[in-house]
Every structure is written in structure tokens, then in C-alpha cells.
Enzyme design. Structure first.
Site, PDB file in Angstrom:
ATOM      1  N   SER A  19       0.881  -1.175   0.000  1.00  0.00           N
ATOM      2  CA  SER A  19       0.000   0.000   0.000  1.00  0.00           C
ATOM      3  C   SER A  19       0.918   1.224   0.000  1.00  0.00           C
ATOM      4  O   SER A  19       2.083   1.132   0.409  1.00  0.00           O
ATOM      5  CB  SER A  19      -0.929  -0.010   1.212  1.00  0.00           C
ATOM      6  OG  SER A  19      -0.211  -0.248   2.399  1.00  0.00           O
ATOM      7  N   GLU A  21       1.352   5.457   0.807  1.00  0.00           N
ATOM      8  CA  GLU A  21       0.802   6.621   1.522  1.00  0.00           C
ATOM      9  C   GLU A  21       1.248   7.913   0.828  1.00  0.00           C
ATOM     10  O   GLU A  21       2.412   8.079   0.485  1.00  0.00           O
ATOM     11  CB  GLU A  21       1.294   6.598   2.978  1.00  0.00           C
ATOM     12  CG  GLU A  21       0.733   7.742   3.797  1.00  0.00           C
ATOM     13  CD  GLU A  21       1.039   7.573   5.281  1.00  0.00           C
ATOM     14  OE1 GLU A  21       0.775   6.489   5.842  1.00  0.00           O
ATOM     15  OE2 GLU A  21       1.557   8.534   5.879  1.00  0.00           O
ATOM     16  N   TYR A  53      -3.872  13.300   6.762  1.00  0.00           N
ATOM     17  CA  TYR A  53      -4.865  14.288   7.180  1.00  0.00           C
ATOM     18  C   TYR A  53      -4.230  15.285   8.132  1.00  0.00           C
ATOM     19  O   TYR A  53      -3.448  14.910   9.004  1.00  0.00           O
ATOM     20  CB  TYR A  53      -5.968  13.524   7.916  1.00  0.00           C
ATOM     21  CG  TYR A  53      -7.127  14.342   8.411  1.00  0.00           C
ATOM     22  CD1 TYR A  53      -8.189  14.633   7.569  1.00  0.00           C
ATOM     23  CD2 TYR A  53      -7.172  14.785   9.723  1.00  0.00           C
ATOM     24  CE1 TYR A  53      -9.278  15.361   8.037  1.00  0.00           C
ATOM     25  CE2 TYR A  53      -8.259  15.507  10.202  1.00  0.00           C
ATOM     26  CZ  TYR A  53      -9.309  15.793   9.344  1.00  0.00           C
ATOM     27  OH  TYR A  53     -10.388  16.491   9.798  1.00  0.00           O
ATOM     28  N   ALA A  55      -5.359  18.522  10.774  1.00  0.00           N
ATOM     29  CA  ALA A  55      -6.606  18.959  11.410  1.00  0.00           C
ATOM     30  C   ALA A  55      -7.061  20.346  10.943  1.00  0.00           C
ATOM     31  O   ALA A  55      -8.238  20.658  10.989  1.00  0.00           O
ATOM     32  CB  ALA A  55      -6.430  18.955  12.920  1.00  0.00           C
ATOM     33  N   GLY A 112      -3.902  11.840  16.358  1.00  0.00           N
ATOM     34  CA  GLY A 112      -3.309  13.065  15.811  1.00  0.00           C
ATOM     35  C   GLY A 112      -2.426  13.748  16.836  1.00  0.00           C
ATOM     36  O   GLY A 112      -2.468  13.438  18.034  1.00  0.00           O
ATOM     37  N   ASP A 113      -1.607  14.659  16.348  1.00  0.00           N
ATOM     38  CA  ASP A 113      -0.722  15.422  17.234  1.00  0.00           C
ATOM     39  C   ASP A 113      -1.497  16.545  17.905  1.00  0.00           C
ATOM     40  O   ASP A 113      -2.449  17.068  17.337  1.00  0.00           O
ATOM     41  CB  ASP A 113       0.450  16.013  16.434  1.00  0.00           C
ATOM     42  CG  ASP A 113       1.484  14.949  16.103  1.00  0.00           C
ATOM     43  OD1 ASP A 113       1.654  14.018  16.925  1.00  0.00           O
ATOM     44  OD2 ASP A 113       2.097  15.036  15.031  1.00  0.00           O
ATOM     45  N   ASP A 165       1.721   1.406  25.403  1.00  0.00           N
ATOM     46  CA  ASP A 165       1.462   1.665  23.990  1.00  0.00           C
ATOM     47  C   ASP A 165       0.681   0.495  23.373  1.00  0.00           C
ATOM     48  O   ASP A 165      -0.264   0.692  22.592  1.00  0.00           O
ATOM     49  CB  ASP A 165       2.818   1.824  23.301  1.00  0.00           C
ATOM     50  CG  ASP A 165       2.705   2.645  22.047  1.00  0.00           C
ATOM     51  OD1 ASP A 165       2.276   3.795  22.150  1.00  0.00           O
ATOM     52  OD2 ASP A 165       3.023   2.120  20.980  1.00  0.00           O
ATOM     53  N   PHE A 223      12.385  14.220  11.325  1.00  0.00           N
ATOM     54  CA  PHE A 223      11.058  13.647  11.485  1.00  0.00           C
ATOM     55  C   PHE A 223      11.107  12.475  12.476  1.00  0.00           C
ATOM     56  O   PHE A 223      10.253  12.347  13.359  1.00  0.00           O
ATOM     57  CB  PHE A 223      10.529  13.210  10.111  1.00  0.00           C
ATOM     58  CG  PHE A 223       9.139  12.668  10.153  1.00  0.00           C
ATOM     59  CD1 PHE A 223       8.142  13.339  10.859  1.00  0.00           C
ATOM     60  CD2 PHE A 223       8.807  11.492   9.497  1.00  0.00           C
ATOM     61  CE1 PHE A 223       6.849  12.845  10.905  1.00  0.00           C
ATOM     62  CE2 PHE A 223       7.523  10.984   9.541  1.00  0.00           C
ATOM     63  CZ  PHE A 223       6.546  11.664  10.255  1.00  0.00           C
ATOM     64  N   HIS A 273       3.742  -1.227   3.739  1.00  0.00           N
ATOM     65  CA  HIS A 273       3.123   0.090   3.532  1.00  0.00           C
ATOM     66  C   HIS A 273       4.266   1.075   3.285  1.00  0.00           C
ATOM     67  O   HIS A 273       5.163   1.193   4.117  1.00  0.00           O
ATOM     68  CB  HIS A 273       2.337   0.490   4.787  1.00  0.00           C
ATOM     69  CG  HIS A 273       1.610   1.795   4.669  1.00  0.00           C
ATOM     70  ND1 HIS A 273       0.419   1.935   3.997  1.00  0.00           N
ATOM     71  CD2 HIS A 273       1.912   3.040   5.152  1.00  0.00           C
ATOM     72  CE1 HIS A 273       0.001   3.201   4.068  1.00  0.00           C
ATOM     73  NE2 HIS A 273       0.895   3.887   4.764  1.00  0.00           N
TER      74      HIS A 273
HETATM   75  C1  LIG Z   1       0.696   4.963   9.982  1.00  0.00           C
HETATM   76  C2  LIG Z   1       0.585   6.342  10.572  1.00  0.00           C
HETATM   77  C3  LIG Z   1      -0.164   7.319   9.911  1.00  0.00           C
HETATM   78  C4  LIG Z   1      -0.288   8.606  10.440  1.00  0.00           C
HETATM   79  N1  LIG Z   1      -1.028   9.535   9.748  1.00  0.00           N
HETATM   80  C5  LIG Z   1      -1.216  10.772  10.269  1.00  0.00           C
HETATM   81  C6  LIG Z   1      -2.044  11.724   9.615  1.00  0.00           C
HETATM   82  O1  LIG Z   1      -2.598  11.474   8.548  1.00  0.00           O
HETATM   83  N2  LIG Z   1      -2.211  12.934  10.202  1.00  0.00           N
HETATM   84  C7  LIG Z   1      -1.618  13.238  11.400  1.00  0.00           C
HETATM   85  O2  LIG Z   1      -1.824  14.360  11.891  1.00  0.00           O
HETATM   86  N3  LIG Z   1      -0.809  12.371  12.034  1.00  0.00           N
HETATM   87  C8  LIG Z   1      -0.598  11.130  11.508  1.00  0.00           C
HETATM   88  N4  LIG Z   1       0.194  10.218  12.181  1.00  0.00           N
HETATM   89  C9  LIG Z   1       0.864  10.621  13.420  1.00  0.00           C
HETATM   90  C10 LIG Z   1      -0.042  10.478  14.648  1.00  0.00           C
HETATM   91  O3  LIG Z   1      -1.213  11.230  14.492  1.00  0.00           O
HETATM   92  C11 LIG Z   1       0.728  10.979  15.848  1.00  0.00           C
HETATM   93  O4  LIG Z   1       1.795  10.140  16.155  1.00  0.00           O
HETATM   94  C12 LIG Z   1      -0.123  11.238  17.093  1.00  0.00           C
HETATM   95  O5  LIG Z   1       0.666  11.905  18.074  1.00  0.00           O
HETATM   96  C13 LIG Z   1      -0.666   9.986  17.747  1.00  0.00           C
HETATM   97  O6  LIG Z   1      -1.764   9.521  17.077  1.00  0.00           O
HETATM   98  P1  LIG Z   1      -2.066   7.929  17.128  1.00  0.00           P
HETATM   99  O7  LIG Z   1      -3.390   7.653  16.573  1.00  0.00           O
HETATM  100  O8  LIG Z   1      -0.922   7.239  16.556  1.00  0.00           O
HETATM  101  O9  LIG Z   1      -2.098   7.765  18.712  1.00  0.00           O
HETATM  102  P2  LIG Z   1      -2.543   6.581  19.645  1.00  0.00           P
HETATM  103  O10 LIG Z   1      -2.274   5.266  19.035  1.00  0.00           O
HETATM  104  O11 LIG Z   1      -3.908   6.873  20.116  1.00  0.00           O
HETATM  105  O12 LIG Z   1      -1.578   6.841  20.839  1.00  0.00           O
HETATM  106  C14 LIG Z   1      -0.195   6.582  20.725  1.00  0.00           C
HETATM  107  C15 LIG Z   1       0.381   6.343  22.094  1.00  0.00           C
HETATM  108  O13 LIG Z   1       0.339   7.524  22.883  1.00  0.00           O
HETATM  109  C16 LIG Z   1      -0.308   7.258  24.108  1.00  0.00           C
HETATM  110  N5  LIG Z   1      -1.134   8.396  24.437  1.00  0.00           N
HETATM  111  C17 LIG Z   1      -2.060   8.928  23.651  1.00  0.00           C
HETATM  112  N6  LIG Z   1      -2.624  10.003  24.261  1.00  0.00           N
HETATM  113  C18 LIG Z   1      -1.995  10.113  25.452  1.00  0.00           C
HETATM  114  C19 LIG Z   1      -2.117  11.011  26.527  1.00  0.00           C
HETATM  115  N7  LIG Z   1      -2.993  12.010  26.492  1.00  0.00           N
HETATM  116  N8  LIG Z   1      -1.303  10.808  27.591  1.00  0.00           N
HETATM  117  C20 LIG Z   1      -0.406   9.806  27.622  1.00  0.00           C
HETATM  118  N9  LIG Z   1      -0.246   8.930  26.630  1.00  0.00           N
HETATM  119  C21 LIG Z   1      -1.038   9.074  25.570  1.00  0.00           C
HETATM  120  C22 LIG Z   1      -1.191   6.091  23.847  1.00  0.00           C
HETATM  121  O14 LIG Z   1      -1.446   5.370  25.024  1.00  0.00           O
HETATM  122  C23 LIG Z   1      -0.391   5.292  22.889  1.00  0.00           C
HETATM  123  O15 LIG Z   1       0.509   4.522  23.601  1.00  0.00           O
HETATM  124  C24 LIG Z   1       0.364   8.931  11.662  1.00  0.00           C
HETATM  125  C25 LIG Z   1       1.119   7.966  12.326  1.00  0.00           C
HETATM  126  C26 LIG Z   1       1.247   6.682  11.794  1.00  0.00           C
HETATM  127  C27 LIG Z   1       2.090   5.652  12.494  1.00  0.00           C
END
Ligand SMILES: Cc1cc2nc3c(=O)[nH]c(=O)nc-3n(C[C@H](O)[C@H](O)[C@H](O)COP(=O)(O)OP(=O)(O)OC[C@H]3O[C@@H](n4cnc5c(N)ncnc54)[C@H](O)[C@@H]3O)c2cc1C
Length: 307
Positions: A19, A21, A53, A55, A112-113, A165, A223, A273
Site C-alpha cells: 500500500s 501513503e 490528514y 486537522a 493526531g498530534d 502503547d 522527522f 506500507h
Molecule cells: C501509519 C501512521 C499514519 C499517520 N497519519 C497521520 C495523519 O494522517 N495525520 C496526522 O496528523 N498524524 C498522523 N500520524 C501521526 C499520529 O497522528 C501521531 O503520532 C499522534 O501523536 C498519535 O496519534 P495515534 O493515533 O498514533 O495515537 P494513539 O495510538 O492513540 O496513541 C499513541 C500512544 O500515545 C499514548 N497516548 C495517547 N494520548 C496520550 C495522553 N494524552 N497521555 C499519555 N499517553 C497518551 C497512547 O497510550 C499510545 O501509547 C500517523 C502515524 C502513523 C504511524
């Protein structure tokens, strides 16, 4: 340089799935590069192509526009990334419903960040989804989407431990995620050690390795720092002294990625991917090495004899 001849035969590699990206383009020039890349990579018949994406309003619109164009102008299957940053549940739900209505059936569901950028403290938006697992559940309530989520072989920087995690990954799977896509990594052992821990936690969805062909070492290293991915010294050494030599850099990048994917295949991986950074050439070459050929291209004599 140490490119081992692949130990796998092309007939075996027909099982390999990929796939790609992409990120939504910001300028007309970037848009042209993106579409040239999509056209180049499309004949390799990826399982899906995903679009990242952001925000913010304009980034968000660019994601939607890119996904829509992929749907209407190609036969590829798009996967739309979606985060729950800076939006209410109603706003996110509307985006998801729109995707369903235009025919999107795959979402990459992410937290998301934080609004302040990676490293700032994350706080859910008032009235928004709490985290990525909550978002997965919300998306599933709207439609029976295929859902991919992030996975972190070296743990996410916000996470206190790898186990915490993996707990989050488990929550995302329990909410309905069917595939993990990893953050990029350069040491394959990290990925296999992570897989062991994920499986020991009872998670049985595919965890697809995210591969970043290093087009620009400095940018990749920056990065990686923000994403909590390690950059081994041996990679830095390979790119050392090449800042002004784009041609050699690209050859080294191809060699490094080739070594990585061939080792993964030799160790049983069949799904990849690719973080394309909207560029096709390196990814195309690596896929060729993996045995992928443009759909419709006749097999070579050697390939015919092997099948
Ligand atoms: C394949 C992939 C695609 C991505 N695509 C995008 C994109 O399109 N746009 C974008 O903006 N970013 C993207 N990201 C980055 C991602 O959004 C960031 O890394 C973000 O900080 C975490 O989102 P997540 O869904 O990975 O987090 P999650 O999987 O929900 O969390 C990651 C880890 O952080 C911990 N955690 C989460 N929140 C907290 C908290 N409040 N306190 C303590 N621990 C916490 C969780 O327990 C988990 O261990 C991508 C990352 C990957 C790996």
C-alpha cells in the site's frame, strides 16, 4: 555496500502486497508531482492508497479533495486518514458520513498530534473523541468501514512504556481496527520484537511495516526525532558527505531500503506500507525488487518457468 541477493524466488513474491501513503499537495506544482507519482505506482496494483490528514481547515479540505479524485479518476482503493484533533464528534461524524456517501470504505483512524505540535500535551477537544480507540468506535457506529490504525515498534513518544502503547493498540483493535500500520523503523529486529509483544498481548490483526525510503536524510532524521523513531549510526554514516550529491544519495537510499525489505521478506513479511512522500521512483524500484510488476505486463521467460 551490502545488497544480498534475494533468497526468495519471484514466483513466491506473487504473495507480496503493498500500500502507498501520500500527503495532500499544497501547491499546483506539488499536485502535479503527486498525480505523476500515483500514475506511476497505480499499475503495481496496491491493496490501497492512503492520504494523510491535517486537522486545520485547508489541509482537511485537501485530504478530502485528493481522496475524492482518487475515487473518481482511478481504480485504486483510497484509505482516508482521519484524526480527532480540534473537532467535535459531530464534525468528525459528518466527515465520516461524507466519506461513506462518496464510496470511501477504508479509514486510517488516528488521535493526531496536539494542536501545539508533536511534543505538546495532548488534550481531547471539548465534545470531541477522546483518543484513537474512541474514534475507531465512532467510525464503526457510522458504517462498516475497514479501519487501520497506527502501531509503534519503538513506542509513541507520549507513551510511558511499550506495554502502555500496546494497551492502546489493543483498545483500538477491540473497538474494531483490522490492521496496524507501523511508524517507520530502520532496524528490522525492532519490528520483530514488537510483533512478539503484540502477539503475546493477544492482538492478532496484521501489523504492516511502514517503510520510509530515505529521500532526504536530514529531513528523515528530524522527522524520526519527533516521531520517536531511532536512526542508527550506520544509516547516518551511509548518507554522510552526500548533502550536495543528490544522485548518489538516491542510489544509497535505494540500497538501504532494498536491504531492509529483502530482509523482511526473508523473515516472512508479505505486506508493506510505503511512505512515498509523494515520489514514485524509489518506491517503484523497491516494489520491482519485491517482484511486483505492472499489472498486464507479460512475465519474463524466467518468471514463466518458475510459475
Ligand atoms: C501509519 C501512521 C499514519 C499517520 N497519519 C497521520 C495523519 O494522517 N495525520 C496526522 O496528523 N498524524 C498522523 N500520524 C501521526 C499520529 O497522528 C501521531 O503520532 C499522534 O501523536 C498519535 O496519534 P495515534 O493515533 O498514533 O495515537 P494513539 O495510538 O492513540 O496513541 C499513541 C500512544 O500515545 C499514548 N497516548 C495517547 N494520548 C496520550 C495522553 N494524552 N497521555 C499519555 N499517553 C497518551 C497512547 O497510550 C499510545 O501509547 C500517523 C502515524 C502513523 C504511524
Amino acid at each position: 555496500m551490502n545488497i544480498r541477493p534475494s533468497r526468495f524466488a519471484l514466483s513466491e513474491t506473487r504473495r507480496i502486497h503493498v500500500s502507498f501513503e501520500f500527503f495532500p499537495p499544497q501547491t499546483a506544482e506539488m499536485e502535479q508531482t503527486l498525480w505523476e507519482s500515483i500514475e506511476r505506482l497505480a499499475p503495481l496494483a496496491p491493496n490501497f492508497v492512503s492520504v494523510t490528514y491535517g486537522a486545520g481547515g485547508s489541509t482537511r479540505e485537501r485530504t478530502h479533495a485528493t481522496v475524492k479524485r482518487i475515487l473518481s479518476e482511478t481504480s485504486l482503493t483510497p484509505a482516508a486518514h482521519l484524526t480527532c484533533v480540534a473537532a467535535t464528534r459531530e464534525e468528525i461524524d459528518q466527515i465520516v458520513r461524507n466519506y461513506w456517501d462518496i464510496g470511501v470504505r477504508h479509514i486510517v483512524s488516528l488521535r493526531g498530534d496536539p494542536v501545539g505540535g508533536a511534543g505538546a500535551i495532548y488534550a481531547p477537544h471539548p465534545g470531541g473523541y477522546e483518543n484513537a480507540a474512541d474514534l475507531v468506535a465512532g467510525i464503526k457506529r457510522i458504517g462498516d468501514f475497514e479501519i487501520s490504525v497506527s502501531a509503534y515498534p519503538e513506542k509513541h513518544p507520549d507513551s510511558p512504556t511499550v506495554d502502555a502503547d500496546i494497551d492502546m493498540l489493543k483498545a483500538k483493535v477491540d473497538a474494531g481496527a483490522g490492521r496496524g500500520i507501523t511508524q517507520f523503523f530502520f532496524e528490522n529486529d525492532l519490528y520483530f520484537r514488537y510483533l512478539e509483544r503484540v502477539q503475546a498481548r493477544g492482538i492478532d490483526i496484521p501489523i504492516v511495516p511502514g517503510i520510509l525510503p530515505v529521500q532526504n536524510f536530514k529531513a528523515a532524521a528530524n522527522f524520526a526525532k519527533r516521531a520517536g523513531a531511532s536512526v542508527p549510526t550506520w544509516i547516518a554514516e551511509r548518507f554522510h558527505g552526500l548533502d550536495n550529491d543528490a544522485v548518489t544519495r538516491k542510489l544509497i537510499a535505494a540500497a538501504v531500503a532494498a536491504e531492509q525489505v529483502i530482509d523482511l521478506v526473508d523473515r516472512g513479511v508479505t505486506n508493506f506500507h510505503f511512505y512515498t512522500m509523494n515520489r514514485a521512483d524509489l518506491v517503484y524500484a523497491i516494489c520491482h525488487l519485491l517482484g511486483l510488476r505492472p499489472v498486464g505486463l507479460p512475465l519474463s521467460q524466467g518468471e514463466r518457468e518458475r510459475v
